[in-house]
Design a protein around this motif. Structure first.
Motif, PDB file in Angstrom:
ATOM      1  N   UNK A  90       0.810  -1.221   0.000  1.00 46.59           N
ATOM      2  CA  UNK A  90       0.000   0.000   0.000  1.00 46.59           C
ATOM      3  C   UNK A  90       0.846   1.274   0.000  1.00 46.59           C
ATOM      4  N   UNK A  91       2.100   1.154   0.414  1.00 50.22           N
ATOM      5  CA  UNK A  91       2.952   2.346   0.503  1.00 50.22           C
ATOM      6  C   UNK A  91       3.984   2.420  -0.610  1.00 50.22           C
ATOM      7  N   UNK A  92       4.035   1.422  -1.462  1.00 50.21           N
ATOM      8  CA  UNK A  92       5.110   1.375  -2.455  1.00 50.21           C
ATOM      9  C   UNK A  92       5.058   2.529  -3.451  1.00 50.21           C
ATOM     10  N   UNK A  93       3.869   2.969  -3.792  1.00 51.08           N
ATOM     11  CA  UNK A  93       3.763   4.097  -4.723  1.00 51.08           C
ATOM     12  C   UNK A  93       4.415   5.347  -4.132  1.00 51.08           C
ATOM     13  N   UNK A  94       4.232   5.539  -2.836  1.00 47.10           N
ATOM     14  CA  UNK A  94       4.859   6.693  -2.173  1.00 47.10           C
ATOM     15  C   UNK A  94       6.368   6.516  -2.095  1.00 47.10           C
ATOM     16  N   UNK A  95       6.813   5.348  -1.723  1.00 45.98           N
ATOM     17  CA  UNK A  95       8.253   5.119  -1.557  1.00 45.98           C
ATOM     18  C   UNK A  95       8.994   5.315  -2.876  1.00 45.98           C
ATOM     19  N   UNK A  96       8.350   4.974  -3.994  1.00 43.57           N
ATOM     20  CA  UNK A  96       9.010   5.154  -5.301  1.00 43.57           C
ATOM     21  C   UNK A  96       9.310   6.618  -5.605  1.00 43.57           C
ATOM     22  N   UNK A  97       8.666   7.528  -4.904  1.00 43.96           N
ATOM     23  CA  UNK A  97       8.894   8.956  -5.146  1.00 43.96           C
ATOM     24  C   UNK A  97      10.265   9.414  -4.653  1.00 43.96           C
ATOM     25  N   UNK A  98      10.910   8.575  -3.860  1.00 44.43           N
ATOM     26  CA  UNK A  98      12.254   8.898  -3.379  1.00 44.43           C
ATOM     27  C   UNK A  98      13.227   7.849  -3.901  1.00 44.43           C
ATOM     28  N   UNK A  99      14.101   8.205  -4.839  1.00 48.59           N
ATOM     29  CA  UNK A  99      15.064   7.222  -5.359  1.00 48.59           C
ATOM     30  C   UNK A  99      15.878   6.557  -4.248  1.00 48.59           C
ATOM     31  N   UNK A 100      16.277   7.333  -3.261  1.00 44.80           N
ATOM     32  CA  UNK A 100      17.087   6.787  -2.170  1.00 44.80           C
ATOM     33  C   UNK A 100      16.347   5.684  -1.421  1.00 44.80           C
ATOM     34  N   UNK A 101      15.121   5.974  -0.981  1.00 37.04           N
ATOM     35  CA  UNK A 101      14.402   5.003  -0.165  1.00 37.04           C
ATOM     36  C   UNK A 101      13.831   3.870  -1.000  1.00 37.04           C
TER      37      UNK A 101
END
Length: 214
Positions: free
Chosen positions: A194-205
């Motif tokens: 459910x959070x992967x779309x958000x995490x993809x917004x940061x290349x580092x994370x």
């Protein structure tokens, strides 16, 4: 005689409470002119200078300055902690109006819960989290509404206080790439689709998430 008067005026200038800049830093000035009552009269009309005078010059309680010091939550806390070394009942109505200093007062001075200030502390996510973790030392339902508004504090609360998932806060946590990753890594300990779309917004994370879970 005129020259003597001029020198005298340079050493101990004429001023009133509205002309502090005439003599510069009043704390440094009073250290050199400890008997100048005019400087003391100015100092005790300013909460910051009054606290500094007690802390740096007297190095202890200064009753003449307490009335104005207790009007500032930050300085009232510091005066209680550093000068009184204990509770200062006369200033508590002021301190408890500010979430940050109310928390510090509970933790550092009372060294336990401060029920009278909890309605204030619970309004701020950071102080509500700190109060739950370090003062209550467990879940604090009254503060959870504020805590779950902050991705960082909600993640930390789940990890350090609940010690597991906190479903009601996950919609907030997953809005921030850093804390979404930290929640997946430290709380879920696995993928969090459910959070992967958000995490993809940061290349580092996202790189860290990919290496860890994908």
């Amino acid at each position: 005689m005129k020259m003597i008067n001029d020198v005298f005026m340079i050493d101990i200038p004429e001023f009133d409470a509205g002309e502090e800049d005439i003599f510069g830093d009043p704390i440094e000035y009073i250290k050199e002119h400890p008997d100048d009552k005019r400087v003391l009269n100015v100092i005790k009309q300013n909460p910051c200078w009054s606290y500094m005078y007690a802390n740096e010059v007297i190095k202890g309680k200064w009753p003449e300055g307490e009335e104005i010091i207790k009007q500032d939550p930050r300085l009232a806390f510091r005066y209680a902690h550093n000068m009184i070394n204990g509770r200062w009942p006369e200033a508590e109505d002021t301190i408890k109006q500010d979430p940050k200093w109310a928390y510090y007062y509970a933790y550092n001075v009372i060294k336990g819960r401060w029920p009278e200030a909890e309605d204030t502390i619970k309004q701020n996510p950071e102080q509500a989290y700190d109060y739950a973790r370090y003062v209550v030392k467990g879940r604090w339902p009254e503060g959870e509404e504020a805590i779950k508004q902050s991705p960082k504090r909600a993640c930390l609360y789940a990890y350090n206080v609940i010690k597991g998932r906190w479903p009601v806060a996950e919609d907030t946590i997953k809005k921030d790439p850093l804390w979404a990753y930290q929640y997946a890594h430290n709380v879920i300990k696995g993928r969090w689709p459910e959070a992967e779309e958000t995490i993809t917004q940061s290349p580092k994370w996202w790189r860290k998430y990919e290496r860890k879970f994908l």
